[in-house]
Design a protein around this motif. Structure first.
Motif, PDB file in Angstrom:
ATOM      1  N   ALA A 155       0.839  -1.211   0.000  1.00  0.00           N
ATOM      2  CA  ALA A 155       0.000   0.000   0.000  1.00  0.00           C
ATOM      3  C   ALA A 155       0.866   1.251   0.000  1.00  0.00           C
ATOM      4  N   HIS A 156       1.944   1.208   0.779  1.00  0.00           N
ATOM      5  CA  HIS A 156       2.880   2.334   0.820  1.00  0.00           C
ATOM      6  C   HIS A 156       3.481   2.574  -0.571  1.00  0.00           C
ATOM      7  N   LEU A 157       3.875   1.476  -1.232  1.00  0.00           N
ATOM      8  CA  LEU A 157       4.502   1.594  -2.554  1.00  0.00           C
ATOM      9  C   LEU A 157       3.491   2.020  -3.622  1.00  0.00           C
ATOM     10  N   ALA A 158       2.240   1.533  -3.519  1.00  0.00           N
ATOM     11  CA  ALA A 158       1.213   1.938  -4.488  1.00  0.00           C
ATOM     12  C   ALA A 158       0.984   3.448  -4.406  1.00  0.00           C
ATOM     13  N   GLU A 180      -3.593   2.612  -7.811  1.00  0.00           N
ATOM     14  CA  GLU A 180      -4.763   2.287  -6.993  1.00  0.00           C
ATOM     15  C   GLU A 180      -4.357   1.294  -5.900  1.00  0.00           C
ATOM     16  N   ALA A 181      -5.363   0.810  -5.161  1.00  0.00           N
ATOM     17  CA  ALA A 181      -5.094  -0.135  -4.077  1.00  0.00           C
ATOM     18  C   ALA A 181      -4.370  -1.368  -4.609  1.00  0.00           C
ATOM     19  N   PRO A 182      -3.405  -1.882  -3.885  1.00  0.00           N
ATOM     20  CA  PRO A 182      -2.627  -3.032  -4.374  1.00  0.00           C
ATOM     21  C   PRO A 182      -3.435  -4.324  -4.382  1.00  0.00           C
ATOM     22  N   ASP A 204       9.353   3.323  -8.805  1.00  0.00           N
ATOM     23  CA  ASP A 204       9.562   4.504  -9.653  1.00  0.00           C
ATOM     24  C   ASP A 204       9.802   4.076 -11.104  1.00  0.00           C
ATOM     25  N   ALA A 205      10.556   2.991 -11.286  1.00  0.00           N
ATOM     26  CA  ALA A 205      10.808   2.479 -12.635  1.00  0.00           C
ATOM     27  C   ALA A 205       9.514   1.970 -13.259  1.00  0.00           C
ATOM     28  N   ALA A 206       8.692   1.267 -12.480  1.00  0.00           N
ATOM     29  CA  ALA A 206       7.419   0.750 -13.001  1.00  0.00           C
ATOM     30  C   ALA A 206       6.527   1.887 -13.474  1.00  0.00           C
ATOM     31  N   ARG A 207       6.491   2.961 -12.696  1.00  0.00           N
ATOM     32  CA  ARG A 207       5.678   4.137 -13.069  1.00  0.00           C
ATOM     33  C   ARG A 207       6.147   4.709 -14.407  1.00  0.00           C
ATOM     34  N   ARG A 208       7.446   4.864 -14.547  1.00  0.00           N
ATOM     35  CA  ARG A 208       7.999   5.427 -15.800  1.00  0.00           C
ATOM     36  C   ARG A 208       7.709   4.508 -16.981  1.00  0.00           C
ATOM     37  N   VAL A 256       6.169  -5.077  -4.273  1.00  0.00           N
ATOM     38  CA  VAL A 256       6.348  -4.205  -5.451  1.00  0.00           C
ATOM     39  C   VAL A 256       5.392  -4.635  -6.559  1.00  0.00           C
ATOM     40  N   ALA A 257       5.364  -5.930  -6.847  1.00  0.00           N
ATOM     41  CA  ALA A 257       4.515  -6.430  -7.934  1.00  0.00           C
ATOM     42  C   ALA A 257       3.036  -6.193  -7.635  1.00  0.00           C
ATOM     43  N   ALA A 258       2.650  -6.354  -6.362  1.00  0.00           N
ATOM     44  CA  ALA A 258       1.246  -6.163  -5.977  1.00  0.00           C
ATOM     45  C   ALA A 258       0.800  -4.721  -6.184  1.00  0.00           C
ATOM     46  N   ALA A 259       1.753  -3.807  -6.104  1.00  0.00           N
ATOM     47  CA  ALA A 259       1.415  -2.385  -6.271  1.00  0.00           C
ATOM     48  C   ALA A 259       1.246  -1.998  -7.740  1.00  0.00           C
TER      49      ALA A 259
END
Ligand SMILES: [Mg+2]
Length: 348
Positions: free
Chosen positions: A106-109, A115-117, A265-269, A295-298
Motif C-alpha cells: 500500500a505504501h509503494l502503491a 490504486e489499491a494493491p 519509480d521504474a514501473a511508473r515510468r 512491489v509487484a502487488a502495487a
C-alpha cells in the motif's frame, strides 16, 4: 544513522551460474533500522547484477546520507551499490509502512500513484534448458501445480531445437509461454527466433540479444511477439531502455535496481511509456522476496512475475511469507513487509 547489519549465507538447491562462475550459496545481509518504527531489509548481492559482497558490506556499514529520505527518488541515477541500497531502503520503507500500520504494498502503491494493491500476484513457472521430452514434462508439472504461465529458457541449444521444444510445450500443455534467451543470439538468429515464436503465439521473447544491443532489441519489436529486456535494463537502466524504444516488457529486479522504491519509480515510468513491467527476484532470501511481491502487488494488472524462486534455496531466513499456491503468490497482509516475524533474525 548506521543500520544494524548481520551477514547470512543460504544454500542453493542447485548451483547458479553467474558472471563470476558457479555459486552454491546466496550470501547477503539483513539490515535493521529503528526509525520511526523497527524496519528490516535484506541486501543480497549477485555477481553481474550488483556490487560485490564486500562492497555491499562497506556501503551498508556507512550508508550515504542521501539514502535516508523515504521519498528519495533515484531518477536516472543508478546506484553504485544497488544491493546495499536495497537492503537499507527496504528497512527504511518497512519502518515507514509499519509506522503507518499498513502493508508495504500500500505504501509503494501510493508512491507510484497507483490504486489499491492486489492481494495476490500471478507468477510464472521457470522451465530450464533440457531435451524436448524433459521440457514438456517440466511444463506439464507446472500446469498440474496450477501455473498459467511458463518461462522457458532457450539459447543453449540450436534454434531449431528450441523451436521444437516450444512447439511441443504449446501442443501438449495449456499454458501461456514466454521464452528467455539470456542474450544468447546474434541478430540473424534472434530475427529468425522472433519470426518463429510470433507464429506460435509466444507471449514474449526475453533478451534475445546481448545486454548492450538496445537498438537491436528495438528493431525486433513490432513483429508479432513482445520483446522483453532483462540484462539490458540491468546494464543500462530504465532511461536508456526507454530512450532506445528497446522493449515491450521490462523485467524489474528490485535488488539490482537499488530498492523497492527504485523499482516502483521504474514501473511508473515504464507504464507511462506503454512498457509493461514484470517483477522478478535475484534468487533472494525470504525478506527480499516478500518485498519484491509487495512491489509487484502495487503494479496495476501486473503480468505473471518471476517471484516463485523460494524453492531454489535449501535454507532460508525463515518460513516463506509469500509461498506459491496455484500459480500465484499471496501478498503478506501484516504491517510493513513481513511484519515483525523476522525481527528475531537480527538478534540471533
Ligand atoms: Mg531473464
Amino acid at each position: 544513522m548506521s543500520p544494524t547489519v548481520r551477514p547470512f549465507a543460504l544454500d542453493l538447491s542447485t548451483p547458479l551460474s553467474t558472471a563470476d562462475g558457479e555459486i552454491t550459496e546466496r550470501r547477503g545481509f539483513l539490515v535493521g533500522v529503528d526509525d520511526p518504527a523497527r524496519g528490516l531489509g535484506e541486501a543480497t548481492p549477485l555477481p553481474g547484477w550488483t556490487e560485490s559482497f564486500d562492497a555491499c558490506e562497506a556501503a551498508l556499514r556507512n550508508p550515504p546520507a542521501a539514502w535516508d529520505r523515504v521519498d528519495d527518488a533515484l531518477g536516472d541515477g543508478r546506484p553504485a551499490t544497488p544491493a546495499a541500497r536495497h537492503g537499507y531502503r527496504l528497512a527504511v520503507l518497512d519502518a515507514a509502512a509499519r509506522d503507518e500500520e499498513r502493508p508495504l504494498s500500500a505504501h509503494l502503491a501510493d508512491r507510484g500513484g497507483f490504486e489499491a494493491p492486489a492481494d495476490t500476484v500471478p507468477v510464472n513457472a521457470t522451465v530450464g534448458d533440457g531435451s524436448v521430452e524433459d521440457t514438456v514434462a517440466a511444463a506439464q508439472r507446472a500446469a498440474e501445480a496450477g501455473f498459467d504461465t511458463a518461462k522457458l529458457k532457450v539459447g543453449a541449444r540450436s534454434l531449431s531445437t528450441d523451436i521444437d521444444r516450444v512447439r511441443a510445450v504449446l501442443d501438449a500443455v495449456d499454458l501461456a509461454v514466454r521464452v528467455d534467451a539470456n542474450g544468447a543470439w546474434d541478430r540473424e538468429t534472434a530475427s529468425e527466433a522472433v519470426e518463429a515464436f510470433a507464429s506460435f503465439g509466444v507471449e514474449y521473447v526475453e533478451q534475445p540479444l546481448p545486454a548492450g544491443a538496445l537498438s537491436g532489441l528495438a528493431a525486433l519489436r513490432g513483429r508479432g511477439v513482445g520483446i522483453a529486456a532483462d540484462e539490458s535494463l540491468g546494464e543500462h537502466g530504465v532511461g536508456a531502455l526507454l530512450a532506445a524504444d528497446g522493449a515491450d516488457v521490462a523485467e524489474l529486479k528490485p535488488m539490482a535496481l537499488g530498492g523497492p522504491d527504485a523499482a516502483i519509480d521504474a514501473a511508473r515510468r515504464l507504464l507511462d511509456t506503454g512498457v509493461d513491467p514484470v517483477v522478478t527476484t535475484t534468487i533472494d532470501g525470504a525478506v527480499a522476496r516478500a518485498a519484491a511481491v509487495h512491489v509487484a502487488a502495487a503494479v496495476p494488472d501486473v503480468r505473471a512475475c518471476g517471484l516463485s524462486t523460494g524453492d531454489m534455496l535449501v535454507t532460508d531466513l525463515g518460513p516463506d511469507p509469500s509461498p506459491t499456491v496455484d500459480g500465484a503468490v499471496r501478498v503478506p497482509e501484516g504491517p510493513g513487509n513481513v511484519g515483525s516475524s523476522f525481527d528475531g533474525c537480527l538478534r540471533d
